[in-house]
Scaffold this motif. Structure first.
Motif, mmCIF file in Angstrom:
data_model
loop_
_atom_site.group_PDB
_atom_site.id
_atom_site.type_symbol
_atom_site.label_atom_id
_atom_site.label_comp_id
_atom_site.label_asym_id
_atom_site.label_seq_id
_atom_site.Cartn_x
_atom_site.Cartn_y
_atom_site.Cartn_z
ATOM 1 N N THR A 37 -30.328 -24.246 8.692
ATOM 2 C CA THR A 37 -30.541 -22.872 8.245
ATOM 3 C C THR A 37 -31.854 -22.375 8.828
ATOM 4 O O THR A 37 -32.750 -23.164 9.147
ATOM 5 C CB THR A 37 -30.584 -22.755 6.704
ATOM 6 N N ASP A 63 -24.260 -16.214 0.154
ATOM 7 C CA ASP A 63 -23.260 -16.841 1.034
ATOM 8 C C ASP A 63 -22.239 -15.837 1.560
ATOM 9 O O ASP A 63 -21.022 -16.051 1.493
ATOM 10 C CB ASP A 63 -22.585 -18.017 0.322
ATOM 11 N N LYS A 65 -20.044 -14.194 4.150
ATOM 12 C CA LYS A 65 -19.400 -14.611 5.389
ATOM 13 C C LYS A 65 -19.268 -13.400 6.305
ATOM 14 O O LYS A 65 -18.780 -12.355 5.882
ATOM 15 C CB LYS A 65 -18.033 -15.229 5.101
ATOM 16 N N ARG A 85 -20.147 -16.776 10.636
ATOM 17 C CA ARG A 85 -21.475 -17.224 10.236
ATOM 18 C C ARG A 85 -21.689 -16.872 8.770
ATOM 19 O O ARG A 85 -20.954 -16.056 8.193
ATOM 20 C CB ARG A 85 -22.569 -16.573 11.086
ATOM 21 N N VAL A 86 -22.723 -17.470 8.168
ATOM 22 C CA VAL A 86 -23.006 -17.246 6.752
ATOM 23 C C VAL A 86 -24.437 -16.757 6.577
ATOM 24 O O VAL A 86 -25.377 -17.351 7.125
ATOM 25 C CB VAL A 86 -22.797 -18.544 5.928
ATOM 26 N N HIS A 88 -26.884 -16.828 3.850
ATOM 27 C CA HIS A 88 -27.002 -17.540 2.580
ATOM 28 C C HIS A 88 -27.647 -16.680 1.492
ATOM 29 O O HIS A 88 -27.183 -16.656 0.355
ATOM 30 C CB HIS A 88 -27.781 -18.841 2.756
ATOM 31 N N THR A 106 -30.186 -17.788 6.794
ATOM 32 C CA THR A 106 -28.880 -17.734 7.459
ATOM 33 C C THR A 106 -28.493 -19.070 8.065
ATOM 34 O O THR A 106 -29.335 -19.940 8.298
ATOM 35 C CB THR A 106 -28.885 -16.705 8.614
ATOM 36 N N GLN A 107 -27.212 -19.188 8.355
ATOM 37 C CA GLN A 107 -26.711 -20.303 9.139
ATOM 38 C C GLN A 107 -27.289 -20.174 10.544
ATOM 39 O O GLN A 107 -27.390 -19.068 11.095
ATOM 40 C CB GLN A 107 -25.188 -20.244 9.177
ATOM 41 N N THR A 110 -26.708 -17.429 13.846
ATOM 42 C CA THR A 110 -26.414 -16.050 13.434
ATOM 43 C C THR A 110 -27.250 -15.094 14.285
ATOM 44 O O THR A 110 -28.450 -15.304 14.459
ATOM 45 C CB THR A 110 -26.770 -15.843 11.946
#
Length: 155
Positions: A37, A63, A65, A85-86, A88, A106-107, A110
Motif C-alpha cells: 500500500t 476499500d 474498488k 485497484r483499491v 483503502h 491505496t493499493q 493506483t
C-alpha cells in the motif's frame, strides 16, 4: 562503506538494514508488489464552490474498488489494459471554496492523478464523479510506501 561507518561519519543521515540482496529476494519483493500500500497527500481543485460538508463523505469510504484504463499520459510506454485497484481509505482537509487536501491510502499501482480527474472517463469512479464536480490535482506527495522489505538485520 558499511551502514555502521556511514552512521558514525555523519549526523545528517542514518542507515539501517544495509545489505546485498539476491535475485531471488528481489523476485520475492516484486511478487508482493500488488499487496503493497502507498499513502499520498494531494491538493485538489474543484470547479464548483464547495463547503466542508461537501467533502466529508469521502472520509467514510473504505476499500473503494476502481477500474483504471491505462492512462493517456502513459499509453506510449504501457500496454492498454483495465486494472482493478483499491482505494483503502481517504481523509479530507477543507482548504477553501475550490481546494481541499486529500490523504489517500491505496493499493500499489493506483494512478492517483487519474483517480482525481477521471482521465476522460478512463478511471471509474473518480473524485470528480463521486463529488459531481470537475476536479483536478495541483500537488501530489508520496507519504509512505508500506512494504516489509528488505529484511531487518540484527544490530
Amino acid at each position: 562503506m558499511t551502514g555502521c561507518k556511514i552512521n558514525n561519519s555523519s549526523n545528517k543521515i542514518q542507515v539501517r538494514d544495509l545489505q546485498l540482496v539476491t535475485r531471488e529476494a528481489i523476485g520475492h519483493m516484486k511478487e508482493g508488489e500488488e499487496e503493497k500500500t502507498k499513502t499520498y497527500s494531494a491538493l485538489i481543485w474543484t470547479d464548483k464552490a464547495i463547503q466542508k460538508k461537501d467533502i466529508e463523505f469521502l472520509n467514510d469510504i473504505k476499500d473503494l474498488k476502481i477500474d483504471q484504463k491505462t492512462p493517456l499520459r502513459v499509453l506510449h510506454r504501457r500496454p492498454l489494459a483495465v486494472r482493478a485497484r483499491v482505494i483503502h481509505s481517504m481523509e479530507t482537509q477543507y482548504v477553501d471554496e475550490h481546494h481541499f487536501r486529500l490523504h489517500l491510502k491505496t493499493q500499489a499501482g493506483t494512478y492517483i492523478k487519474e483517480f482525481v480527474h477521471g482521465d476522460f472517463g478512463r478511471t471509474k469512479p473518480n473524485i470528480g464523479s463521486l463529488m459531481n464536480v470537475t476536479a483536478d490535482i495541483l500537488e501530489l506527495d508520496v507519504e509512505s510506501v508500506d512494504v516489509d522489505w528488505p529484511p531487518a538485520l540484527d544490530d
